[in-house]
Enzyme design. Sequence first.
Site, short mmCIF file in Angstrom:
data_model
loop_
_atom_site.label_atom_id
_atom_site.label_comp_id
_atom_site.label_asym_id
_atom_site.label_seq_id
_atom_site.Cartn_x
_atom_site.Cartn_y
_atom_site.Cartn_z
N SER B 64 0.70 -1.53 0.10
CA SER B 64 -0.30 0.24 0.01
C SER B 64 0.66 0.97 0.21
O SER B 64 0.05 2.02 -0.41
CB SER B 64 -0.77 0.25 0.88
N LYS B 67 0.56 3.39 -2.63
CA LYS B 67 -0.80 3.78 -3.40
C LYS B 67 0.04 6.20 -3.38
O LYS B 67 -0.71 6.61 -4.04
CB LYS B 67 -1.57 3.62 -2.17
N TYR B 189 -2.78 -2.04 -10.74
CA TYR B 189 -2.44 -2.21 -9.44
C TYR B 189 -2.03 -3.01 -8.51
O TYR B 189 -1.12 -3.14 -8.04
CB TYR B 189 -4.05 -2.44 -8.93
N TYR B 240 -5.06 3.00 7.55
CA TYR B 240 -6.02 2.35 7.98
C TYR B 240 -6.46 3.10 8.38
O TYR B 240 -7.30 4.36 9.18
CB TYR B 240 -5.78 0.90 7.82
N VAL B 258 1.04 -4.04 3.84
CA VAL B 258 0.84 -4.90 4.78
C VAL B 258 2.50 -5.64 4.09
O VAL B 258 2.47 -7.14 4.93
CB VAL B 258 -0.21 -5.45 4.32
#
Lengths: 304, 304, 304, 304
Positions: B64, B67, B189, B240, B258
Amino acid sequence: MIDYQSILNSIYNKVIQDKDKGQIATYIPELANVDKNSFGIHLQLISGETFSVGDSEKKFSIQSISKVLSLAFAMSKVGTDIWNRLDVEPSGNPFNHMSLLELEKGIPRNPFINSGAIVIADILVSLLDNPKEDFLTYVRDLTGDASIDYNYKVANSEKQTGFTNYAAANLLKSFDNLNNDVVDVLDFYFHQCSLEMSCEQLTKAFYVFANKGNCLFEKTRLTKSQAKRINAIMLTCGFYDEAGEFAFEVGLPGKSGVGGGIVALLPNKFIISVWSPGLNERGNSKLGMQALELFTTQTNQSIF
Amino acid sequence: MIDYQSILNSIYNKVIQDKDKGQIATYIPELANVDKNSFGIHLQLISGETFSVGDSEKKFSIQSISKVLSLAFAMSKVGTDIWNRLDVEPSGNPFNHMSLLELEKGIPRNPFINSGAIVIADILVSLLDNPKEDFLTYVRDLTGDASIDYNYKVANSEKQTGFTNYAAANLLKSFDNLNNDVVDVLDFYFHQCSLEMSCEQLTKAFYVFANKGNCLFEKTRLTKSQAKRINAIMLTCGFYDEAGEFAFEVGLPGKSGVGGGIVALLPNKFIISVWSPGLNERGNSKLGMQALELFTTQTNQSIF
Amino acid sequence: MIDYQSILNSIYNKVIQDKDKGQIATYIPELANVDKNSFGIHLQLISGETFSVGDSEKKFSIQSISKVLSLAFAMSKVGTDIWNRLDVEPSGNPFNHMSLLELEKGIPRNPFINSGAIVIADILVSLLDNPKEDFLTYVRDLTGDASIDYNYKVANSEKQTGFTNYAAANLLKSFDNLNNDVVDVLDFYFHQCSLEMSCEQLTKAFYVFANKGNCLFEKTRLTKSQAKRINAIMLTCGFYDEAGEFAFEVGLPGKSGVGGGIVALLPNKFIISVWSPGLNERGNSKLGMQALELFTTQTNQSIF
Amino acid sequence: MIDYQSILNSIYNKVIQDKDKGQIATYIPELANVDKNSFGIHLQLISGETFSVGDSEKKFSIQSISKVLSLAFAMSKVGTDIWNRLDVEPSGNPFNHMSLLELEKGIPRNPFINSGAIVIADILVSLLDNPKEDFLTYVRDLTGDASIDYNYKVANSEKQTGFTNYAAANLLKSFDNLNNDVVDVLDFYFHQCSLEMSCEQLTKAFYVFANKGNCLFEKTRLTKSQAKRINAIMLTCGFYDEAGEFAFEVGLPGKSGVGGGIVALLPNKFIISVWSPGLNERGNSKLGMQALELFTTQTNQSIF
């Protein structure tokens, strides 16, 4: 002695005068092309007589009504194990079906919301050698009519644009509640929903639920208990977010589809199908709901 | 004058003694194979100096954290139009991400929840001639390191099992907030998330956000305003459901993945990356969070 | 000819052997003091005969069962205007009743969830000169039994600790769907719920719903249509989050309460009440549910 | 050297020309009576200088801005135990605050949503001998201004009509997260929110957060760590559902209130208060938000 034909005629004459016939579903081109003025009713008494009015022999896309037939097929093959994978409670909430599935960790609320019907489709895909052919045979046998068929154009349109169903199926798979490939399960599911039947054919197909599991043209298809339970699910979950309203106003187990069809039944008495393609804001046939309410009021017959 | 090397050493010595190193993500085999005892920190001051300890040059799956880089790439190409398709608010609710997307009609809460990052991926797939190649070039340019690459095994594992992401992408598509095919967008992605970088490389890549949009090895990559805004989103949405906690305990903009990596930065001062693969119950690196809290406490530096 | 007494006896003998009798509600001391081994059934046929077994004449706290009686009273006085202030759909979601009320802007889903029953209480408080006295008279008249009374200790305990109900009533008021003071409405509501009745008395009270609106001891109390509609609401909403399950397993309109009572009925045939204070995890009498399922299976009678 | 006075003047001249000044809160009569054209700014540098423009000395109802002061008071007295009863995460979802409280079993998401501030009020009611007097003294001491007072009319209006807050407090109590009586806690809470202060006074009161816990007129009031953490909560949770937007556009910790006030600060640099009573659709001062965005853009100062 009730004069059913007069009652159907008077309902027909009253209802078709309504200028607001609702909105035809337009999310796929094939559904949008239907004549909004179509209207038909077919009534079959368990005692054998039948009555009809209007476009009762014209075929339309039965869509979600097929969920009752696929559930019946699955129950007749699997028995109670089916209920490990889905529940029988009304879904209640129109705002967040996807979230309900999330909150309840991939266990659909009931077999008539899309995610639940997709689980049933998955069960059938696992069980059947040729799922689409075998299900079609099942429906033809129930109805005693070999002319019933899928509309492949409708099924293909849904395959290309049914993104919400792909979302639901993938979410089910993320919770390990889908055994087959998403694409295979939805191919079956979209075909199932594309079935075209007339009011008369639907009435024959649902005879089995009104007649303790014995269908019109063949030997027993469901146990008495299975038929009773499917009726219970139709009553509590058969009309999207209008199930309570339908029970309240009409008082019969039934199931609607976005093609504008509705089937309802009084166990041991009759099965009635209505078709009018314009939908109310909750996705059920606008004139169809009115017609059924008039019918149970005028004949003074309901389960309550 | 702060003795950064001593501070990093003391943090390292303290943190690696923690017997509960959290849980390694195991949803794809490639992530599960990492050595749980890996631990590294790399610190880069804007003034030029660098400090490190432990496995700071070992590559791991940034997941992540990517991103932030895809958002930066999209912002540099599209400008503010990007914000028609997604919001910048914290998502808040760990229970029902899919439902939030439903309730808000397909507009993801922010670019760091999966659905938001998928919209960013869709934007890049539309804009770029060779999305995967071009994005890789962008990251290599930012970092000044042509050895950075995707892990194709990781990407392929996600392609086969990332059902929640397929569900989110289809839901976006059902709301007309995905222009390309689900499969194409998620192919990009999953590759983006599979990028492997070391703490040192991550620190270099994030230099641009701490340095008013000017990256370490090349000319301006972002406007000052864009860099500032990405920092704001990192602070409010970067962890998160633990974003508030991270702001509260650490007090720096940052982003976790993660794979156990975390990057954080103090604008105009420093960038720091930590890696420890064991996650806490909210999905962030357990020892990494501790290390960063110790770092800002001991150096007495935070944005607040 | 069905031998009802033998069937009740055999159900009694079977069910009381279940070692797991469920959990007694303990949130107020008065409910916690009940003997967990209490068990009674009373059956009244529309044709006049009655049958019973066990503690069928022992009084217990009817709690939510009272919501059917207050709804009937309000409907008989107000007519259909009542449905401007609440809906008739199943609530579906056990997780967030308060949120459902929020999402739907203060319109309770149905009259049998607490917020809906509080709206009914508000209607009665507005209409009646002496709400508590008048409602008590109504229930005594329906039942033909002047010994029925509130349990003031139970009502007072709820007044002091029923915080969730205060929350719901205040939320209703914030949406302008409560005309009287919260304290006044809940005073009435808590008394209503504290009514103590035996299985025999409950059966008599619910005779009106099974008998087309004509009650056992007096002239017409409801129109045929009102009785039918209340039955429909009982079927779709009578058992908290187990309404679908009850329809599926038992197949009768009915209502349960946390005091361990359940009343159910087959229109034009019979009314049956069961009491066993231990509850299942969904808040309905554990043995009571089993007893009713056995009853409809063995007598082969249900609305489906 | 920045010419702050010119910047404030130019912002003032630009912003007051906006014809759409937003909507004044009207849920209690006392708030509705404010002049919509009121507009003021006060700026205090940590270095000592102050600047102002417009109605910077006119008092208004600070409402939710008071939540920062009550949190600071509680933290200074209780320490970290406070975080057993509430969280520090952004709430995210504007649709169902009550449900969030339900889903998270009575643990408010953060101290700046109403339920969280009510828990803080409960803590203060438990700790203080004379809660209302003691809190008023605290705010007067922080500000160095004994003229600050509650508006008892505003407090009383809220006591009579603040049904959503009564709902939240009762829901907290149902989850055992409120130790005192609902009425007592809300009496304190409504008084706290009714505090009237000018931009100048607010700026002085918030000096403590920008100055590492040392307030303007007295000895230390908070530890450095407490001040830093309150700033972090302001940044992530200070603007209802617009917290991310404020961080993104303005980039400062701050807090708004429905009275139209906003305070924001850059640690170690300045504190700025703005007041304009018209609100945007998310409940924050419309012109106030614009003014602050202009201020950080023109002075090129933010935490990011």
